[in-house]
Write a protein that holds these residues in place. Sequence first.
Motif, short mmCIF file in Angstrom:
data_model
loop_
_atom_site.label_atom_id
_atom_site.label_comp_id
_atom_site.label_asym_id
_atom_site.label_seq_id
_atom_site.Cartn_x
_atom_site.Cartn_y
_atom_site.Cartn_z
N VAL A 284 -14.20 10.30 -3.35
CA VAL A 284 -14.40 8.88 -3.42
C VAL A 284 -13.62 8.11 -4.66
N PHE A 285 -12.99 7.23 -4.01
CA PHE A 285 -12.21 6.27 -5.04
C PHE A 285 -12.81 4.95 -5.08
N THR A 286 -13.64 4.83 -6.34
CA THR A 286 -14.28 3.33 -6.26
C THR A 286 -13.87 2.46 -7.40
N THR A 287 -13.42 1.26 -6.93
CA THR A 287 -13.09 0.31 -7.75
C THR A 287 -13.88 -0.95 -7.81
N PRO A 288 -14.17 -1.97 -8.74
CA PRO A 288 -14.82 -2.95 -8.84
C PRO A 288 -14.24 -4.22 -7.72
N LEU A 289 -15.23 -4.77 -7.23
CA LEU A 289 -14.64 -6.05 -6.52
C LEU A 289 -14.97 -7.23 -7.23
N ILE A 290 -13.92 -8.30 -7.30
CA ILE A 290 -13.67 -9.26 -8.14
C ILE A 290 -13.72 -10.15 -7.16
N LYS A 291 -14.31 -11.65 -8.04
CA LYS A 291 -14.70 -12.92 -7.34
C LYS A 291 -13.54 -13.76 -7.58
N ASN A 292 -13.27 -14.78 -6.84
CA ASN A 292 -12.15 -15.72 -7.24
C ASN A 292 -13.04 -16.83 -6.87
N PRO A 293 -13.67 -17.71 -7.53
CA PRO A 293 -14.21 -19.16 -7.49
C PRO A 293 -13.45 -19.94 -6.51
N SER A 294 -12.12 -19.91 -6.66
CA SER A 294 -11.36 -20.64 -5.72
C SER A 294 -11.43 -20.29 -4.21
N GLN A 295 -11.65 -18.84 -3.98
CA GLN A 295 -11.33 -18.44 -2.78
C GLN A 295 -12.51 -17.36 -2.48
N PRO A 296 -13.63 -17.93 -2.32
CA PRO A 296 -14.83 -17.17 -2.34
C PRO A 296 -14.83 -16.26 -1.19
N SER A 297 -14.29 -16.42 -0.16
CA SER A 297 -14.64 -15.40 1.12
C SER A 297 -13.86 -14.25 0.89
N PHE A 298 -12.80 -14.07 0.02
CA PHE A 298 -11.86 -12.76 0.25
C PHE A 298 -12.46 -11.86 -0.98
N TYR A 299 -12.24 -10.64 -0.56
CA TYR A 299 -12.61 -9.30 -1.53
C TYR A 299 -11.35 -8.92 -2.39
N TYR A 300 -11.33 -9.38 -3.66
CA TYR A 300 -10.34 -9.16 -4.61
C TYR A 300 -10.60 -7.71 -5.18
N LEU A 301 -9.17 -7.18 -5.42
CA LEU A 301 -9.46 -5.97 -6.44
C LEU A 301 -8.67 -6.03 -7.50
N SER A 302 -9.02 -5.14 -8.46
CA SER A 302 -8.11 -5.14 -9.78
C SER A 302 -7.10 -4.10 -9.65
N LEU A 303 -5.95 -4.31 -9.52
CA LEU A 303 -4.81 -3.67 -9.41
C LEU A 303 -4.00 -3.36 -10.72
N LEU A 304 -3.97 -2.27 -11.52
CA LEU A 304 -3.43 -2.20 -12.75
C LEU A 304 -2.14 -1.85 -12.73
N GLY A 305 -1.64 -1.15 -11.78
CA GLY A 305 -0.29 -0.66 -11.69
C GLY A 305 -0.01 0.40 -10.54
N ILE A 306 1.31 0.56 -10.38
CA ILE A 306 1.74 1.40 -9.31
C ILE A 306 2.68 2.46 -9.67
N SER A 307 2.81 3.75 -9.24
CA SER A 307 3.43 4.79 -9.52
C SER A 307 4.42 5.29 -8.31
N VAL A 308 5.63 5.58 -8.56
CA VAL A 308 6.38 6.09 -7.52
C VAL A 308 6.88 7.40 -7.89
N GLY A 309 6.62 8.56 -7.28
CA GLY A 309 6.87 9.70 -7.66
C GLY A 309 6.43 10.03 -9.11
N ASN A 310 6.96 10.34 -10.08
CA ASN A 310 6.40 10.36 -11.54
C ASN A 310 6.75 9.05 -12.24
N VAL A 311 7.03 8.18 -11.81
CA VAL A 311 7.50 6.99 -12.67
C VAL A 311 6.61 5.87 -12.32
#
Length: 459
Positions: A284-311
């Motif tokens: 199970v991969f669990t991450t917090p749901l973030i709220k955006n008061p300006s756009q209250p309908s959407f389910y926002y996630l906190s994306l911290l970074g991206i890896s391609v291969g080992n980079v």
Amino acid sequence: MAASLLLSFSTILFIILFISPCITLSTSRRILHDHVSKHRETSFRVALKHVDSGKNLTKFERLQRGVMRGNLRLERLINNMMATLSESNSQVTSSVHAGNGEFLMNLAIGTPPETYSAIMDTGSDLIWTQCKPCTKCFDAPTPIFDPKKSSTFSKVSCSDSLCQALPTSDCESDGCEYLYSYGDYSSTQGVLATETFTFDKVPVSGLGFGCGEDNEGSGFNQGGGLVGLGRGPLSLVSQLKQSKFSYCLTSINDDTSSSSENSKSSLVMGSLTSDILTSNSTTVFTTPLIKNPSQPSFYYLSLLGISVGNVDLPIKKSTFAINSDGSGGMIVDSGTTITYLEESAFDMLKKEFISQTKLDVDNSDSTGLDLCFGLPATDDSSEVSIEIPKLVFHFDGASLDLPGENYMIGDMKSGLACLAMGSSSGISIFGNIQQQNMMVVHDLEKETLSFIPTKCDQL
């Protein structure tokens, strides 16, 4: 090389991930807000059907159609956000409504119940269908609902909380009238009412919905209306007051033609989600749901970074953050086909992908996708093997290592393999190709979202 995974289709493209398993890609898934009764736990599961199901399309052709719809959906969101930002200076706010969607759900409306298909949309709130008398209705595969034939139809009063939750409403003597627009010329207008809805033989009484008598715009004619699953008070989730719901989308390959009922994607509401998770427990991969008061309908996630291969891509920490004016951020969305990343981040990902993939880049722009590679020539026209780097999305608390088929789509006919991602400005979207064969669990009590690798066609 790690153990390989073989997926059998009519024509096969072998994709090998660096430091990742081999995979195969193919050419060819009540507290109820009830104005009549008290809360009673409602839980159900309904099958979902892709809007292009049964059209005898290859996986690649369905991807291209989905990308065209996704580009329009993205444009609509960005335009609405721009409008919201300009209005915020005068202390006026307006919600963004995504509209459209990629999956249909069957339901029944009224007493006696009449069967309809409706678009499932996690990017908007309102539940609505076309109603008689209809001054303007689009052609749809299901009939127009006639409230006069239902004994449980009731108009909502202007003092009702549902009426007050509408972004635009008008108070008439005989009830609450609404206008719900989706950012371009798409809109639905009519009377807000309550009715009995039936989901997989489970009746839900007193559900608020829009009875649309003037409906126009593109993208809605796949179904007879729309079921919003957003975070606002008008959505199905909020009206049922469910703390948990989930969906599981089959591979884009599994529903390219008329497929059997048990291979379809599914939406699960309420306690059945926990039952399914218990019987399909895995990583199970669990991450917090973030709220955006300006756009209250959407389910926002906190994306911290991206890896391609080992980079690890050198993406600034602020790239996917929600800005003080409400712009930016990343939403998870079932109604957008591919993932869209903020332009600077996508450019880094694209450059690194090209660097690590030992194939020629295709610059023909024939597919509608931002990055495609030419497949190597082979004596056997039915299969070819290539190597691609693995792709990992690092969310807050969860690093999601995507299967190759969730981001690289190959087509032997065109001789191309394409990255199922694109660039964006103002908002990033985690699309449904990246979510396929995962149970995506929205836990609104814990404010978390979980990705659980699942064989969705076996649920």
